[in-house]
Design a protein around this motif. Structure first.
Motif, PDB file in Angstrom:
ATOM      1  N   LEU A  68       0.876  -1.170   0.000  1.00  0.00           N
ATOM      2  CA  LEU A  68       0.000   0.000   0.000  1.00  0.00           C
ATOM      3  C   LEU A  68       0.906   1.210   0.000  1.00  0.00           C
ATOM      4  CD1 LEU A  68      -2.766   1.451   0.375  1.00  0.00           C
ATOM      5  CD2 LEU A  68      -2.432   1.182   2.831  1.00  0.00           C
ATOM      6  N   ALA A  69       0.722   2.085  -0.960  1.00  0.00           N
ATOM      7  CA  ALA A  69       1.533   3.304  -1.028  1.00  0.00           C
ATOM      8  C   ALA A  69       0.622   4.473  -1.380  1.00  0.00           C
ATOM      9  CB  ALA A  69       2.622   3.174  -2.083  1.00  0.00           C
ATOM     10  N   VAL A  70       0.894   5.611  -0.751  1.00  0.00           N
ATOM     11  CA  VAL A  70       0.149   6.842  -1.023  1.00  0.00           C
ATOM     12  C   VAL A  70       1.163   7.963  -1.210  1.00  0.00           C
ATOM     13  CG1 VAL A  70      -1.506   8.531  -0.110  1.00  0.00           C
ATOM     14  CG2 VAL A  70      -1.863   6.074   0.303  1.00  0.00           C
ATOM     15  N   ALA A  71       1.005   8.720  -2.281  1.00  0.00           N
ATOM     16  CA  ALA A  71       1.905   9.842  -2.566  1.00  0.00           C
ATOM     17  C   ALA A  71       1.899  10.826  -1.399  1.00  0.00           C
ATOM     18  CB  ALA A  71       1.470  10.542  -3.853  1.00  0.00           C
ATOM     19  N   ASP A  72       3.048  11.415  -1.134  1.00  0.00           N
ATOM     20  CA  ASP A  72       3.172  12.347  -0.009  1.00  0.00           C
ATOM     21  C   ASP A  72       2.114  13.445  -0.057  1.00  0.00           C
ATOM     22  OD1 ASP A  72       5.300  10.948   1.053  1.00  0.00           O
ATOM     23  OD2 ASP A  72       6.825  12.276   0.183  1.00  0.00           O
ATOM     24  N   GLU A  73       1.873  13.999  -1.246  1.00  0.00           N
ATOM     25  CA  GLU A  73       0.915  15.107  -1.351  1.00  0.00           C
ATOM     26  C   GLU A  73      -0.534  14.681  -1.124  1.00  0.00           C
ATOM     27  OE1 GLU A  73       1.401  13.757  -5.710  1.00  0.00           O
ATOM     28  OE2 GLU A  73       2.708  13.982  -3.984  1.00  0.00           O
ATOM     29  N   ALA A  74      -0.792  13.377  -1.114  1.00  0.00           N
ATOM     30  CA  ALA A  74      -2.154  12.878  -0.920  1.00  0.00           C
ATOM     31  C   ALA A  74      -2.373  12.287   0.476  1.00  0.00           C
ATOM     32  CB  ALA A  74      -2.476  11.831  -1.983  1.00  0.00           C
ATOM     33  N   ARG A  75      -1.342  12.260   1.298  1.00  0.00           N
ATOM     34  CA  ARG A  75      -1.477  11.670   2.637  1.00  0.00           C
ATOM     35  C   ARG A  75      -2.399  12.497   3.506  1.00  0.00           C
ATOM     36  NH1 ARG A  75       3.879   8.349   4.073  1.00  0.00           N
ATOM     37  NH2 ARG A  75       4.026   7.485   1.996  1.00  0.00           N
ATOM     38  N   GLY A  76      -3.136  11.775   4.343  1.00  0.00           N
ATOM     39  CA  GLY A  76      -4.063  12.436   5.257  1.00  0.00           C
ATOM     40  C   GLY A  76      -5.352  12.868   4.598  1.00  0.00           C
TER      41      GLY A  76
END
Length: 163
Positions: free
Chosen positions: A86-94
């Motif tokens: 599972l990976a989420v781009a830094d700009e999309a976290r939270g």
């Protein structure tokens, strides 16, 4: 940011997924060394587009992915799927991207008749463990000191839930 669009991965997502994987690499969740050039393709014989769901924004930019596979090749275990990435781009976290991907994985697993879903997470990865717990996963086992990462022994935490 509006809700991400979740869709199956396509072979043409390879370069974007490889870049996302490199950009999100962290000792918090990685047991493999940081990727170095020359970079390998994201997809290979063991990592197929059919195993991934991706989250994209309105313009189609990939924000994250989740990999969902059979946990074993055994017929008696066919009712179980495992999250193996599972990976989420830094700009999309939270912003709910990880949660949306997890919930889409639940739907995808149910659609193929799965009744259970499992995963493994590093013991020191508190943010991921909290997210999984909030989505109904429970700790089902711990392999103490399973990995030696940067000179520190780290537990491998096994989590699962019914679908």
């Amino acid at each position: 940011m509006s809700a991400p669009h979740i869709r199956p991965a396509r072979i043409e997502d390879d370069a974007a997924l490889a870049l996302l994987d490199r950009e999100t690499w962290s000792p918090l969740h990685a047991v493999m060394p940081r990727p170095q050039p020359p970079y390998a393709p994201f997809f290979d014989d063991r990592h197929l587009p059919a195993d991934l769901l991706v989250a994209a924004d309105e313009e189609g930019k990939l924000l994250g992915y989740i990999r969902l596979i059979h946990s074993t090749p055994l017929a008696c275990n066919d009712h179980v799927r495992q999250i193996q990435g599972l990976a989420v781009a830094d700009e999309a976290r939270g912003r709910g991207v990880g949660r949306a991907l997890i919930r889409a994985a639940f739907d995808a697993a149910r659609a193929v008749g799965a009744t259970r879903i499992t995963l493994r997470v590093l013991g020191h990865n508190a943010p991921a463990r909290a997210l999984y717990s909030s989505e109904g996963f429970a700790v089902e086992g711990v392999l103490p000191g399973e990995f030696l990462l940067d000179g520190t022994y780290v537990d491998d935490v096994l989590m699962g839930r019914a679908l």
